[in-house]
Write a protein that holds these residues in place. Structure first.
Motif, PDB file in Angstrom:
ATOM      1  N   ASP A 113       0.809  -1.216   0.000  1.00 39.95           N
ATOM      2  CA  ASP A 113       0.000   0.000   0.000  1.00 39.95           C
ATOM      3  C   ASP A 113       0.849   1.276   0.000  1.00 39.95           C
ATOM      4  N   GLY A 114       2.167   1.127  -0.154  1.00 38.57           N
ATOM      5  CA  GLY A 114       3.036   2.300  -0.228  1.00 38.57           C
ATOM      6  C   GLY A 114       3.532   2.812   1.111  1.00 38.57           C
ATOM      7  N   ALA A 115       3.187   2.147   2.205  1.00 39.99           N
ATOM      8  CA  ALA A 115       3.695   2.552   3.516  1.00 39.99           C
ATOM      9  C   ALA A 115       5.215   2.427   3.516  1.00 39.99           C
ATOM     10  N   ALA A 116       5.869   3.227   4.338  1.00 43.34           N
ATOM     11  CA  ALA A 116       7.327   3.178   4.431  1.00 43.34           C
ATOM     12  C   ALA A 116       7.779   1.783   4.861  1.00 43.34           C
ATOM     13  N   PRO A 117       8.896   1.300   4.334  1.00 44.05           N
ATOM     14  CA  PRO A 117       9.412  -0.005   4.761  1.00 44.05           C
ATOM     15  C   PRO A 117       9.692  -0.025   6.266  1.00 44.05           C
ATOM     16  N   ALA A 118       9.632  -1.208   6.849  1.00 37.17           N
ATOM     17  CA  ALA A 118       9.899  -1.382   8.281  1.00 37.17           C
ATOM     18  C   ALA A 118      11.016  -2.405   8.447  1.00 37.17           C
ATOM     19  N   ILE A 119      11.807  -2.239   9.502  1.00 35.17           N
ATOM     20  CA  ILE A 119      12.958  -3.112   9.733  1.00 35.17           C
ATOM     21  C   ILE A 119      12.863  -3.740  11.117  1.00 35.17           C
ATOM     22  N   TRP A 120      13.121  -5.035  11.171  1.00 36.52           N
ATOM     23  CA  TRP A 120      13.237  -5.789  12.411  1.00 36.52           C
ATOM     24  C   TRP A 120      14.695  -6.213  12.519  1.00 36.52           C
ATOM     25  N   GLN A 121      15.322  -5.968  13.669  1.00 35.90           N
ATOM     26  CA  GLN A 121      16.755  -6.192  13.810  1.00 35.90           C
ATOM     27  C   GLN A 121      17.079  -7.385  14.708  1.00 35.90           C
ATOM     28  N   TYR A 122      18.273  -7.919  14.491  1.00 36.02           N
ATOM     29  CA  TYR A 122      18.884  -8.955  15.332  1.00 36.02           C
ATOM     30  C   TYR A 122      18.048 -10.230  15.436  1.00 36.02           C
ATOM     31  N   LEU A 123      17.663 -10.777  14.305  1.00 29.28           N
ATOM     32  CA  LEU A 123      16.934 -12.046  14.289  1.00 29.28           C
ATOM     33  C   LEU A 123      17.895 -13.166  13.895  1.00 29.28           C
ATOM     34  N   ASN A 124      17.778 -14.301  14.547  1.00 31.34           N
ATOM     35  CA  ASN A 124      18.646 -15.435  14.268  1.00 31.34           C
ATOM     36  C   ASN A 124      17.944 -16.378  13.287  1.00 31.34           C
ATOM     37  N   LEU A 125      18.285 -16.268  12.009  1.00 24.67           N
ATOM     38  CA  LEU A 125      17.655 -17.099  10.984  1.00 24.67           C
ATOM     39  C   LEU A 125      18.007 -18.574  11.123  1.00 24.67           C
ATOM     40  N   CYS A 126      19.141 -18.862  11.709  1.00 26.78           N
ATOM     41  CA  CYS A 126      19.567 -20.255  11.814  1.00 26.78           C
ATOM     42  C   CYS A 126      18.658 -21.065  12.741  1.00 26.78           C
ATOM     43  N   ASN A 127      17.969 -20.399  13.659  1.00 23.31           N
ATOM     44  CA  ASN A 127      17.081 -21.090  14.597  1.00 23.31           C
ATOM     45  C   ASN A 127      15.614 -20.718  14.414  1.00 23.31           C
ATOM     46  N   LEU A 128      15.314 -19.784  13.538  1.00 25.27           N
ATOM     47  CA  LEU A 128      13.965 -19.251  13.400  1.00 25.27           C
ATOM     48  C   LEU A 128      13.023 -20.258  12.749  1.00 25.27           C
ATOM     49  N   ARG A 129      11.863 -20.449  13.340  1.00 28.02           N
ATOM     50  CA  ARG A 129      10.835 -21.336  12.773  1.00 28.02           C
ATOM     51  C   ARG A 129       9.561 -20.572  12.422  1.00 28.02           C
ATOM     52  N   LYS A 130       9.210 -19.569  13.244  1.00 28.56           N
ATOM     53  CA  LYS A 130       8.002 -18.772  13.007  1.00 28.56           C
ATOM     54  C   LYS A 130       8.289 -17.342  13.428  1.00 28.56           C
ATOM     55  N   LEU A 131       7.936 -16.390  12.566  1.00 32.03           N
ATOM     56  CA  LEU A 131       8.128 -14.967  12.852  1.00 32.03           C
ATOM     57  C   LEU A 131       6.812 -14.243  12.610  1.00 32.03           C
ATOM     58  N   GLN A 132       6.247 -13.686  13.681  1.00 31.70           N
ATOM     59  CA  GLN A 132       5.021 -12.904  13.579  1.00 31.70           C
ATOM     60  C   GLN A 132       5.419 -11.440  13.753  1.00 31.70           C
ATOM     61  N   VAL A 133       5.189 -10.625  12.719  1.00 26.31           N
ATOM     62  CA  VAL A 133       5.642  -9.227  12.740  1.00 26.31           C
ATOM     63  C   VAL A 133       4.479  -8.279  13.002  1.00 26.31           C
ATOM     64  N   PHE A 134       4.789  -7.244  13.783  1.00 22.69           N
ATOM     65  CA  PHE A 134       3.841  -6.183  14.127  1.00 22.69           C
ATOM     66  C   PHE A 134       4.513  -4.859  13.785  1.00 22.69           C
ATOM     67  N   TYR A 135       3.728  -3.908  13.278  1.00 22.70           N
ATOM     68  CA  TYR A 135       4.288  -2.607  12.917  1.00 22.70           C
ATOM     69  C   TYR A 135       3.248  -1.539  13.181  1.00 22.70           C
ATOM     70  N   ASP A 136       3.582  -0.598  14.049  1.00 17.04           N
ATOM     71  CA  ASP A 136       2.723   0.549  14.307  1.00 17.04           C
ATOM     72  C   ASP A 136       3.197   1.680  13.396  1.00 17.04           C
ATOM     73  N   ARG A 137       2.473   1.882  12.327  1.00 16.57           N
ATOM     74  CA  ARG A 137       2.861   2.851  11.307  1.00 16.57           C
ATOM     75  C   ARG A 137       2.964   4.267  11.871  1.00 16.57           C
ATOM     76  N   TYR A 138       2.145   4.582  12.831  1.00 14.80           N
ATOM     77  CA  TYR A 138       2.109   5.952  13.357  1.00 14.80           C
ATOM     78  C   TYR A 138       3.305   6.259  14.257  1.00 14.80           C
ATOM     79  N   SER A 139       3.724   5.293  15.060  1.00  6.11           N
ATOM     80  CA  SER A 139       4.872   5.516  15.926  1.00  6.11           C
ATOM     81  C   SER A 139       6.174   5.052  15.276  1.00  6.11           C
ATOM     82  N   GLY A 140       6.072   4.188  14.253  1.00  4.33           N
ATOM     83  CA  GLY A 140       7.266   3.637  13.608  1.00  4.33           C
ATOM     84  C   GLY A 140       7.892   2.492  14.381  1.00  4.33           C
ATOM     85  N   VAL A 141       7.179   1.974  15.388  1.00 13.49           N
ATOM     86  CA  VAL A 141       7.724   0.919  16.242  1.00 13.49           C
ATOM     87  C   VAL A 141       7.456  -0.453  15.609  1.00 13.49           C
TER      88      VAL A 141
END
Length: 119
Positions: A84-112
């Motif tokens: 929808d054209g919203a600014a990209p969001a970044i999640w930091q310091y994730l360990n892909l070698c052990n990751l099985r499920k990632l549920q992402v949340f983004y508050d567009r107004y606060s940028g959190v």
């Protein structure tokens, strides 16, 4: 000498055969459909090409994401772009070698950005 070279070559081939793609379930709990995902080694901001296949991941949907072995490093940042054209969001310091499920949340107004994950 020839025997040593043969053993070295076989060791290299065996090592590359062990390199496998990694997969995890991405759950879109943001308020926007996800169109692209890129990864970078943590804090480098050298983003990979898009690793998501179409179609977009709608709000509330999930998808198995495959990270090719050639792009795999364990500690990464993930950048998501939205359809929808919203600014990209970044999640930091994730360990892909052990990751099985990632549920992402983004508050567009606060940028959190926040995430829940299972290893």
């Amino acid at each position: 000498m020839l025997r040593s070279i043969a053993i070295a070559v076989l060791s290299l081939l065996a090592g590359s055969a062990l390199a496998v793609d990694t997969t995890f379930l991405l759950v879109n709990s943001t308020s926007s459909p996800i169109s692209e995902m890129s990864i970078s080694q943590s804090q480098l901001s050298m983003w990979s090409p898009n690793v998501l296949r179409p179609p977009i991941i709608k709000v509330g949907e999930s998808r198995q994401v495959v990270i090719p072995a050639s792009q795999l490093v364990c500690m990464v940042d993930i950048k998501l772009s939205f359809a929808d054209g919203a600014a990209p969001a970044i999640w930091q310091y994730l360990n892909l070698c052990n990751l099985r499920k990632l549920q992402v949340f983004y508050d567009r107004y606060s940028g959190v950005t926040t995430a829940k994950y299972n290893e």
